[in-house]
Structure formats: structure tokens, C-alpha cells
Design a protein around this motif. Structure first.
Motif, PDB file in Angstrom:
ATOM      1  N   THR A  49      -7.725 -11.947  -9.300  1.00 20.08           N
ATOM      2  CA  THR A  49      -7.084 -10.891 -10.308  1.00 20.08           C
ATOM      3  C   THR A  49      -5.713 -10.436  -9.840  1.00 20.08           C
ATOM      4  N   PHE A  50      -4.731 -10.559 -10.744  1.00 17.74           N
ATOM      5  CA  PHE A  50      -3.440 -10.224 -10.438  1.00 17.74           C
ATOM      6  C   PHE A  50      -3.047  -8.946 -10.850  1.00 17.74           C
ATOM      7  N   ILE A  51      -1.869  -8.424  -9.776  1.00 15.86           N
ATOM      8  CA  ILE A  51      -1.762  -7.046  -9.844  1.00 15.86           C
ATOM      9  C   ILE A  51      -0.223  -7.115 -10.452  1.00 15.86           C
ATOM     10  N   THR A  52       0.626  -5.856 -10.952  1.00 18.68           N
ATOM     11  CA  THR A  52       1.739  -5.798 -11.277  1.00 18.68           C
ATOM     12  C   THR A  52       2.397  -5.355 -10.177  1.00 18.68           C
ATOM     13  N   LYS A  53       3.896  -5.451 -10.188  1.00 16.24           N
ATOM     14  CA  LYS A  53       4.698  -5.090  -9.080  1.00 16.24           C
ATOM     15  C   LYS A  53       4.398  -3.546  -8.459  1.00 16.24           C
ATOM     16  N   ASP A  54       3.953  -2.595  -9.505  1.00 17.36           N
ATOM     17  CA  ASP A  54       3.703  -1.246  -8.991  1.00 17.36           C
ATOM     18  C   ASP A  54       2.233  -0.969  -8.464  1.00 17.36           C
ATOM     19  N   GLY A  55       1.427  -1.972  -8.357  1.00 21.51           N
ATOM     20  CA  GLY A  55       0.281  -2.102  -7.805  1.00 21.51           C
ATOM     21  C   GLY A  55      -1.104  -1.829  -8.806  1.00 21.51           C
ATOM     22  N   TYR A  56      -0.799  -2.029 -10.145  1.00 23.55           N
ATOM     23  CA  TYR A  56      -1.830  -1.948 -11.261  1.00 23.55           C
ATOM     24  C   TYR A  56      -2.537  -3.050 -11.292  1.00 23.55           C
ATOM     25  N   GLY A  57      -3.743  -3.202 -11.670  1.00 24.27           N
ATOM     26  CA  GLY A  57      -4.500  -4.270 -11.934  1.00 24.27           C
ATOM     27  C   GLY A  57      -5.589  -4.062 -12.952  1.00 24.27           C
ATOM     28  N   ARG A  65       2.379  -5.139   0.851  1.00 22.78           N
ATOM     29  CA  ARG A  65       1.828  -6.018   1.887  1.00 22.78           C
ATOM     30  C   ARG A  65       1.287  -7.274   0.894  1.00 22.78           C
ATOM     31  N   ILE A  66       1.011  -7.077  -0.256  1.00 23.27           N
ATOM     32  CA  ILE A  66       0.397  -8.048  -1.025  1.00 23.27           C
ATOM     33  C   ILE A  66       1.560  -8.775  -1.783  1.00 23.27           C
ATOM     34  N   ILE A  67       2.689  -8.227  -2.019  1.00 29.64           N
ATOM     35  CA  ILE A  67       3.688  -9.017  -2.573  1.00 29.64           C
ATOM     36  C   ILE A  67       4.483  -9.460  -1.654  1.00 29.64           C
ATOM     37  N   TYR A  68       5.187  -8.901  -0.529  1.00 30.57           N
ATOM     38  CA  TYR A  68       5.965  -9.288   0.312  1.00 30.57           C
ATOM     39  C   TYR A  68       5.170 -10.047   1.649  1.00 30.57           C
ATOM     40  N   GLU A  69       4.107  -9.969   1.988  1.00 33.16           N
ATOM     41  CA  GLU A  69       3.359 -10.542   3.075  1.00 33.16           C
ATOM     42  C   GLU A  69       2.321 -11.513   2.699  1.00 33.16           C
ATOM     43  N   GLY A  70       1.939 -11.512   1.501  1.00 34.29           N
ATOM     44  CA  GLY A  70       1.033 -12.474   0.970  1.00 34.29           C
ATOM     45  C   GLY A  70      -0.547 -12.112   1.036  1.00 34.29           C
ATOM     46  N   GLU A  71      -0.565 -10.822   1.557  1.00 32.39           N
ATOM     47  CA  GLU A  71      -2.081 -10.319   1.925  1.00 32.39           C
ATOM     48  C   GLU A  71      -2.757 -10.248   0.546  1.00 32.39           C
ATOM     49  N   SER A  72      -4.348 -10.674   1.025  1.00 29.10           N
ATOM     50  CA  SER A  72      -5.502 -10.709  -0.378  1.00 29.10           C
ATOM     51  C   SER A  72      -6.400 -10.046   0.072  1.00 29.10           C
ATOM     52  N   PRO A  73      -6.249  -8.718  -0.275  1.00 26.08           N
ATOM     53  CA  PRO A  73      -7.450  -7.856  -0.152  1.00 26.08           C
ATOM     54  C   PRO A  73      -8.637  -8.035  -1.222  1.00 26.08           C
ATOM     55  N   GLU A  74      -9.671  -7.550  -1.110  1.00 24.37           N
ATOM     56  CA  GLU A  74     -10.749  -8.047  -2.024  1.00 24.37           C
ATOM     57  C   GLU A  74     -11.348  -6.747  -2.943  1.00 24.37           C
ATOM     58  N   TYR A 107      -0.572 -11.137  -6.183  1.00 23.77           N
ATOM     59  CA  TYR A 107       0.587 -10.863  -6.993  1.00 23.77           C
ATOM     60  C   TYR A 107       1.083 -12.265  -7.531  1.00 23.77           C
ATOM     61  N   ARG A 108       1.420 -12.402  -8.876  1.00 21.32           N
ATOM     62  CA  ARG A 108       1.963 -13.659  -9.208  1.00 21.32           C
ATOM     63  C   ARG A 108       3.350 -13.457  -9.397  1.00 21.32           C
ATOM     64  N   LYS A 109       4.193 -14.377  -8.741  1.00 21.74           N
ATOM     65  CA  LYS A 109       5.473 -14.344  -8.778  1.00 21.74           C
ATOM     66  C   LYS A 109       6.162 -14.745 -10.069  1.00 21.74           C
ATOM     67  N   GLU A 110       6.944 -14.322 -10.738  1.00 22.59           N
ATOM     68  CA  GLU A 110       7.451 -14.888 -11.934  1.00 22.59           C
ATOM     69  C   GLU A 110       8.338 -15.965 -11.709  1.00 22.59           C
TER      70      GLU A 110
END
Length: 154
Positions: free
Chosen positions: A44-52, A118-127, A148-151
Motif C-alpha cells: 500500500t502506498f502513502i502520501t508525502k505527509d505519511g497518510y495511507g 525514512r520511507i520516502i528518502y531511505e526506501g524503508e518498507s515497514p509492514e 512511497y510511490r515517486k511521481e
């Protein structure tokens, strides 16, 4: 002959006990919307402010099983289950009755700011773990990874 029978009975009891301990039958079939299957992972993807968000359609096989949704630590959530809204952090639990399952369960969450970074800039994938459980052997666990889906820039 009696020793052989006793040994066979002990082995049979041990195998039956092991089968009950390790058997895992799902208490329900859960279908997800806004959860995508990419590279053998549910994401599932989140927005830049951390909402999903995502939705679940639950089709119970048994009644009165416990549904648990475990979010990453510090995550706040809103779960709309039927006509009730549940708010909290980290873990959501509810008992699902076969006769009163809503058509759709809506799950919205917001990750902590540091984890979002960390998800956006470091590619972390929490679950997120979605667990359905009822003793003695009903158990299912789904894992949904958060990314995070990069546009693409045009």
C-alpha cells in the motif's frame, strides 16, 4: 504385542497434538482494495505527509474470530467498521461475527514523521499485519508493506 500397541498409541497422540498445534486454517477470506501485488509483495502506498488507506472486504468462514491490524509503532489509525469509527494507535482489534460483517471495512492511517521520512528518502518498507485468529487452529496472517510511490515528472 502390548508394548508395540502402547508405542503406536503414544506416536499417534503426539502426531495428533502436533497437527493441532501447527494447523492454520484462515477464519475468513479478506480481499483488499488500494493494496497492490508487486514483486511478490502486497503493498500500500502513502502520501508525502505519511497518510495511507485501504479497504477490506471480509468473508468469514466462522463466527466470532478476532481480527487484529498491527501498524508500525507510533502510527495513528481510523478504522470504519460498519457504522462505527475506531481511532487509536499501533494495534486495532475487533471480534468479527459472521452475521454482522459490514460490506466494507475502511482503514486510514498516518505514520509518524520520522518513519515517513525514512520511507520516502531511505526506501524503508515497514509492514502492516492483518491477523485473523480463533482457537484452536484458525489462524491467518497477511503482511502489507508500506511504500512511497515517486511521481514521474513530465
Amino acid at each position: 504385542m502390548n508394548k508395540a500397541l502402547a508405542i503406536m498409541a503414544i506416536i499417534t497422540i503426539a502426531l495428533v497434538a502436533y497437527a493441532f498445534e501447527t494447523a492454520q486454517l484462515p477464519p475468513a477470506t479478506i480481499e483488499y482494495k488500494e493494496v497492490f501485488y508487486i514483486d511478490n509483495q502486497s503493498i500500500t502506498f502513502i502520501t508525502k505527509d505519511g497518510y495511507g488507506l485501504f479497504t477490506m472486504h471480509i468473508k468469514p468462514k466462522i463466527s466470532s474470530f478476532e481480527l487484529t491490524i498491527q501498524f508500525p509503532e507510533g502510527t495513528s489509525y481510523l478504522v470504519r467498521y460498519g457504522d462505527r469509527d475506531y481511532r487509536g494507535t499501533d494495534t486495532f482489534k475487533i471480534t468479527v461475527d459472521k452475521d454482522s460483517v459490514p460490506a466494507e471495512v475502511y482503514v486510514q492511517f498516518q505514520l509518524p514523521e520520522e518513519l515517513t521520512r525514512r520511507i520516502i528518502y531511505e526506501g524503508e518498507s515497514p509492514e502492516i499485519k492483518v491477523i485473523g485468529e480463533k482457537a484452536p487452529f484458525w489462524h491467518a496472517e497477511d503482511v502489507i508493506y508500506i511504500k512511497y510511490r515517486k511521481e514521474e515528472k513530465s
